[in-house]
Every structure is written in structure tokens, then in C-alpha cells.
Enzyme design. Structure first.
Site, PDB file in Angstrom:
ATOM      1  CB  SER A   1     -13.900  -5.217  -0.566  1.00 14.07           C
ATOM      2  OG  SER A   1     -12.668  -4.668  -0.929  1.00 14.07           O
ATOM      3  N   PRO A   2     -16.069  -5.286   2.511  1.00 15.30           N
ATOM      4  CG  PRO A   2     -16.393  -4.688   4.759  1.00 15.30           C
ATOM      5  CD  PRO A   2     -15.333  -4.772   3.695  1.00 15.30           C
TER       6      PRO A   2
ATOM      7  CE1 TYR B   1      -3.024  -3.039   0.348  1.00 19.90           C
ATOM      8  CE2 TYR B   1      -3.405  -2.485   2.643  1.00 19.90           C
ATOM      9  CZ  TYR B   1      -3.648  -3.299   1.549  1.00 19.90           C
ATOM     10  OH  TYR B   1      -4.515  -4.356   1.681  1.00 19.90           O
TER      11      TYR B   1
ATOM     12  CG  HIS C   1      -1.304  -8.743   0.032  1.00 22.76           C
ATOM     13  ND1 HIS C   1      -0.961  -7.408   0.083  1.00 22.76           N
ATOM     14  CD2 HIS C   1      -2.630  -8.750  -0.228  1.00 22.76           C
ATOM     15  CE1 HIS C   1      -2.038  -6.660  -0.148  1.00 22.76           C
ATOM     16  NE2 HIS C   1      -3.052  -7.451  -0.336  1.00 22.76           N
TER      17      HIS C   1
ATOM     18  N   GLY D   1     -18.453  -3.686  -0.803  1.00 24.74           N
ATOM     19  CA  GLY D   1     -18.349  -3.699  -2.264  1.00 24.74           C
ATOM     20  C   GLY D   1     -17.548  -2.532  -2.801  1.00 24.74           C
ATOM     21  NE  ARG D   2     -12.496  -4.212  -4.882  1.00 24.52           N
ATOM     22  CZ  ARG D   2     -11.422  -4.538  -4.171  1.00 24.52           C
ATOM     23  NH1 ARG D   2     -10.831  -3.615  -3.444  1.00 24.52           N
ATOM     24  NH2 ARG D   2     -10.941  -5.761  -4.185  1.00 24.52           N
TER      25      ARG D   2
ATOM     26  N   GLY E   1     -24.088   3.555  -4.024  1.00 20.05           N
ATOM     27  CA  GLY E   1     -24.486   3.060  -5.335  1.00 20.05           C
ATOM     28  C   GLY E   1     -23.699   3.699  -6.466  1.00 20.05           C
TER      29      GLY E   1
END
Length: 346
Positions: free
Chosen positions: A211-212, A66, A132, A214-215, A221
Site C-alpha cells: 500500500s505505498p 486473496y 501473512h 495509501g490504498r 485523493g
């Protein structure tokens, strides 16, 4: 799940079977430094990290790729002044970013990465150290053997894998106990439920869901895409492309409608669904804003009935999402099988 924690009423829980205890919700730190547009102001991110810890979110997730490397340096600064003792710090190795991107798991590389991360984080020991991505040229037993040595030397406490297949997890766990598997799990990424989740539960391995939200898609939305900065890799992800986005927006709208009925935000409902998967699951939503952090913590108070869970399950069925999780060429658990140990020539 045990009550209490570092403050703010965030529950504590056991992660895996080796004794690691973490906050029931973690904080993914990737977006502070990389991949989600320009790096965010250092002072703001240090304040955010410390606010999270004081609020009871003490399980912090980073990686040497990162930045690369700058996110670990940021966390090292944030942990000064007595913060280190309050957190469970997870970092990762295995994706080499200098020059050509490469996945590596050979012993010399494992050790060099660990030493470098300890230096950047300015700590003596890493609480949870993940591979990773899996190097499919190196038998997983060889990589795990070096990680086991690092545990014995006191440089890391617990070992994890990210994006590993069920068979790779079994082979690794036979060398040294795996404490946690990190994987993508959300209302639109449920493929891990078939083999990987049952394997973790059979072996007593904790599950860390990245990513719970969905990013970010389950926060706002398709509007999310209007705000993306240059350099935000989500612009290129298959699920956000026009040919898939229209279909995927239906999923968001159905989740949003259920959230309105429930009196919470769609992101809280989506996060609550992950929390309700079991007391061995810790989601690590990332954010760079204190208000989003507070909203995510609020998801812990959203209680879902069996009927509501069933409704969400039906909304998030296999055909509810279009597009792959990643673009072509990104390694995942689906291509993480390593050669047999007998093939290894050091």
C-alpha cells in the site's frame, strides 16, 4: 540497485541477505481478485500480469487469502508459457478464511497451506513465502521451524513475515534467516520507521512496502471514494471516513502541489518517496489497469533531491493523517507478540 532486468529498464536489486534478487518495484495482485470490489476479468488480469513481467516488473505478490484462493489460481494461469522462469513469486499463509476468520501458524497448518498454494499456483517451489499475520498462540520459533523444513525440502526458497513486531522478527530470524518483512509504508503510514525498519536493517532483512500509495489515495485523493464499487473494503477503513477524510485530504493536496511543481503525478511522487528510502526497499503497488502500471513504473525515473525529500517528510509528519490503518479487530504488528518457546505443547 543494479541496472537492467527483465526489460523496460526496471532495475534489479537484492532483497535481504540470502541471495534473492527481484525487480526494484513489484506488483501487488490482491485487487485483481478480492477486497477492491468485484473480481476483474481473468483474461484482462493475465494480460496485465504478463505485461508487467515483460516490462521488467517481475516480483509478483499474492496470498492464499486473496479470493480466497482465486488469486493464486489466476497467477498460476498467468505464469504458463515460459513466464514462471522470469518471475520472483511471493505468496502468503496464515489467515484462514473458511468460516470464522482465524490466524494460524501451527506446523500442520503451515505445511498444508504451502502444499495447497503450490498446487493452485501449479509450481514446484515458492520463491518467497510469508507468514501473512502472526499467530499469537504459537511461539514464532515453532512456525519458523516448519518453514525451515519446507526450505530444506525445496518447497520454498526464502522466508518472510508480514506485520511482525521487531522482537518477533528477531526471534524468527534466530531460527532461520528472514529474507523480507512486508509492511505498510507510505507517506501516511510511517510508524514502522521507529523500530521495525531499523531492526530489518540491523539484521540484513529486505523491506517490502505494501500500500505505498495509501490504498490509492495518493493517486486521486478523495475523488477515489466516488468510484469505489460495492464490496470495496476501503469504504469502511477509518482514514476514508468523513470525520477523517477532510483532514487527510490536506495531505493529498500538499503532495499534489509538490508533484505539479516536479512535473509528475502525485502517485509517482508518493511512490518515488518510498523508492528513495533505500536500496533495501521494494514497494509493491497494486493495480488492475495497464496505464496505472506504466505510471507506477515511471516513478522509478523520478529523482528527489534531499530538499524535496525533506519537504515531503515535513508534509507527511505524524499529525498529518487521521484515522487508524485498519478498523478494529484486524491484527497488525502491534499485536504480534507470541508466547515463549518454553510454553509450547505440541
Amino acid at each position: 540497485m543494479a541496472a537492467g532486468g527483465g526489460g523496460g529498464g526496471v532495475p534489479r536489486m537484492k532483497l535481504g541477505s540470502q541471495g534473492l534478487e527481484v525487480s526494484a518495484q513489484g506488483l501487488g495482485c490482491i485487487g485483481m481478485s478480492a477486497f477492491y470490489g468485484a473480481p476483474k476479468p481473468e483474461d484482462d488480469m493475465i494480460n496485465l500480469i504478463r505485461h508487467a513481467v515483460h516490462s521488467g516488473v517481475t516480483f509478483l505478490d499474492t496470498s492464499d487469502m486473496y479470493g480466497p484462493k482465486t488469486n493464486e489460481i489466476l497467477l498460476g494461469k498467468a505464469l504458463k508459457g515460459g513466464i514462471r522462469e522470469k518471475v520472483e513469486l511471493a505468496t502468503k499463509f496464515g489467515i484462514k478464511m473458511e468460516g470464522v476468520r482465524e490466524i494460524r501458524g501451527d506446523p500442520a497448518y503451515v505445511r498444508a497451506c504451502c502444499e495447497a498454494s503450490l498446487h493452485r499456483l501449479d509450481i514446484d517451489c515458492i520463491d518467497l513465502y510469508y507468514q501473512h499475520r502472526i499467530d499469537i498462540r504459537v511461539p514464532i520459533e515453532i512456525t519458523m521451524g516448519e518453514l525451515k523444513k519446507l526450505v530444506e525440502e525445496g518447497k520454498i526458497k526464502y522466508v518472510g513475515l508480514s506485520e511482525a513486531s521487531a522482537s518477533t522478527i528477531r526471534r524468527a530470524h534466530a531460527v532461520h534467516p528472514i529474507t523480507a518483512i512486508q509492511l505498510e509504508w507510505s507517506l501516511w503510514s510511517r510508524d514502522v520507521e521507529q523500530q521495525i525498519i531499523p531492526t530489518c536493517r540491523e539484521l540484513g532483512i529486505g523491506i517490502v512496502a505494501y500500500s505505498p500509495l495509501g490504498r490509492g489515495f495518493f493517486s486521486s485523493g478523495p475523488k477515489m471514494l466516488e468510484k469505489l464499487e460495492d464490496g470495496d473494503f476501503r469504504k469502511y477503513m477509518p482514514r476514508f471516513q468523513p470525520e477523517n477524510l477532510k483532514h487527510n485530504t490536506i495531505l493529498y493536496e500538499r503532495v499534489n502541489a509538490l508533484a505539479s511543481k516536479k512535473g509528475c503525478t502525485p502517485s509517482q511522487l508518493s511512490l518515488a518517496w518510498v523508492h528513495h528510502q533505500g536500496n533495501d526497499v521494494v514497494p509493491i503497488p497494486g493495480t488492475t489497469k495497464i496505464e496505472n502500471l506504466e505510471q507506477n513504473i515511471g516513478a522509478l525515473s523520478v529523482k528527489l533531491t534531499p530538499e524535496e525529500m525533506a519537504e515531503l517528510e515535513s508534509i507527511a509528519s505524524a499529525d498529518s493523517v487521521k484515522g487508524a490503518r485498519y478498523g478494529a479487530g484486524v491484527s497488525t504488528y502491534e499485536d504480534s507478540e507470541t508466547p515463549p518457546l518454553s510454553s509450547w505443547k505440541a
